[in-house]
Design an enzyme around this catalytic site. Structure first.
Site: not given
Length: 431
Positions: A80-83, A120, A168, A183, A187-188
């Site tokens: 996966d990737k996260h931005s 997204t 938060r 955070s 999730k990842k």
């Protein structure tokens, strides 16, 4: 378990928290024994005092374990990737099927718009019928059959994070580097990944506008992820101008479809997408190095395989089966379109202002409960160095909205002599 107030007191006074105490506090977050006031006080204590690397790893692991942790039995690596978010950042819609076309499996847990950046899930919600919140069994089935699925966080995955994040968001602690790290990664890790790449944006359209801030976040995420057993690298990428020339939900879906099918491929967007995807293939040992990975990715685009996988993903999650060929028939269109023109060359762009212009059009939220108009936004956005003529095209629901967006668009662009843009990918950080 120590009483929650004692954990808060310890962190308030700058003490390092043992792993077991962090785990107990997170368990209390999950089952309600920790009150909202205590959670807010904990977040504020962390915001001011910070966490050491072992504390960050412990917090991330505890939040991951607060719900279901997916396990996969697949013939390829789970990646996966996260931005961290930006304007025109519709990379996920291209990257997930592209990596799947090269043998990876991508269960991408994505979010809705946050602040001035697009989300997204909001983009995918503009596709009729697309189910962005399926159950875990459907997620598993789609990933196995198609190779990728882009969905939202379910109730089962990292529920402690979902509760702490909501607190938060209303207590001024969103920007805590330690809490951002936990955070994202909880999730990842809960998604059962074997490799992750982070896209950390810097520039006028990024949350981390200064490069040193972005570098600190990237290093934190890479260190904690690898410390928790997840192979992770990070790229720092430029957000001093929109990544794509489109900003807005349905407009960005159309842009992604055009990129996948080859109708239009803008070089800067392609460079960032390919660089991130190449890191994923190397992390999953699907390529020996980024050079080999890039060649495989280019072949997957050229053959149409990545586009085919995107179409299959959309159909498997309830969207139209012919979305590639008839995207214009399904995606909503705004009734007002207005070209915004100016003379001279573009010297610089206030990219954050463009994101706020999309929100002003109704394409984003100012409150969590707000609805979104998926049809509105901006296209054909000019970049620094362009001999303008056209600054962009406003897509609006009425003339008054178009007037406001035109004014915002003009204000976001500074005209004059401009140096050529620098590289899209600024830095790579690994363990």
């Amino acid at each position: 378990m120590r009483p929650p107030q004692e954990t808060i007191r310890s962190k308030r006074d700058g003490a390092a928290l043992p792993e077991a105490e962090i785990a107990a506090f997170v368990a209390g977050l999950t089952d309600g024994r920790v009150t909202e006031g205590q959670a807010a006080a904990f977040a504020m204590a962390v915001f001011f005092r910070g966490l050491s690397l072992p504390e960050r790893v412990a917090l991330t692991r505890a939040m991951t374990a607060s719900g279901t942790v997916l396990a996969w039995d697949l013939p390829g690596p789970v990646l996966d990737k996260h931005s961290t978010g930006g304007i025109g950042d519709t990379v996920s819609l291209v990257l997930a099927p592209l990596v799947a076309a090269c043998g990876g499996y991508v269960p991408m847990i994505s979010g809705r718009g946050l602040g001035h950046t697009g989300g997204t899930l909001d983009k995918l919600a503009s596709i009729p019928g697309y189910d962005a919140t399926p159950g875990l069994e459907r997620l598993r089935a789609v990933v196995r059959a198609v190779g990728c699925a882009i969905i939202g966080q379910t109730d089962d995955l990292a529920p402690a994070d979902r509760r702490l994040y909501a607190i938060r968001d209303v207590t001024g602690t969103v920007e805590s580097l330690d809490l951002i790290t936990a955070s994202i990664l909880s999730k990842k890790l809960a998604a059962g990944l074997q490799g992750l790449v982070m896209d950390v944006k810097t520039g006028s359209g990024a949350f981390m506008a200064e490069t040193e801030q972005a570098r600190a976040l990237a290093r934190s995420i890479v260190a904690v992820a690898n410390g928790a057993g997840l192979r992770t690298t990070a790229l720092i990428t430029d957000m001093d101008a929109p990544l794509a020339s489109a900003a807005g939900n349905a407009l960005e879906v159309a842009y992604a479809v055009d990129h996948l099918t080859g109708r239009r491929r803008e070089p800067r967007f392609h460079a960032v997408t390919t660089a991130l995807a190449a890191e994923m293939l190397v992390a999953g040992r699907l390529a020996a190095d980024t050079g080999e990975a890039t060649r495989r990715l280019d072949a997957a685009l050229a053959s149409g395989k990545a586009a085919e996988i995107f179409a299959r993903m959309v159909a498997a999650l309830g969207g139209p089966a012919d979305c590639l060929d008839r995207a214009g028939s399904y995606l909503p269109e705004a009734p007002v379109r207005r070209r915004v023109e100016a003379g001279g060359s573009v010297a610089r762009v206030d990219t954050r202002a463009l994101g706020l212009a999309v929100i002003g059009l109704g394409g984003g939220r100012t409150r969590p409960q707000d609805g979104i108009d998926p049809s509105v936004g901006l296209t054909d956005l000019a970049r620094p160095g362009d001999a303008a003529g056209l600054l962009g095209v406003v897509h609006a629901r009425d003339e008054a909205s178009a007037d406001a967006a035109e004014a915002a668009l003009r204000a976001a662009y500074a005209m004059g002599e401009a140096a050529p843009e620098g590289p899209a990918v600024l830095e790579r950080i690994d363990a």
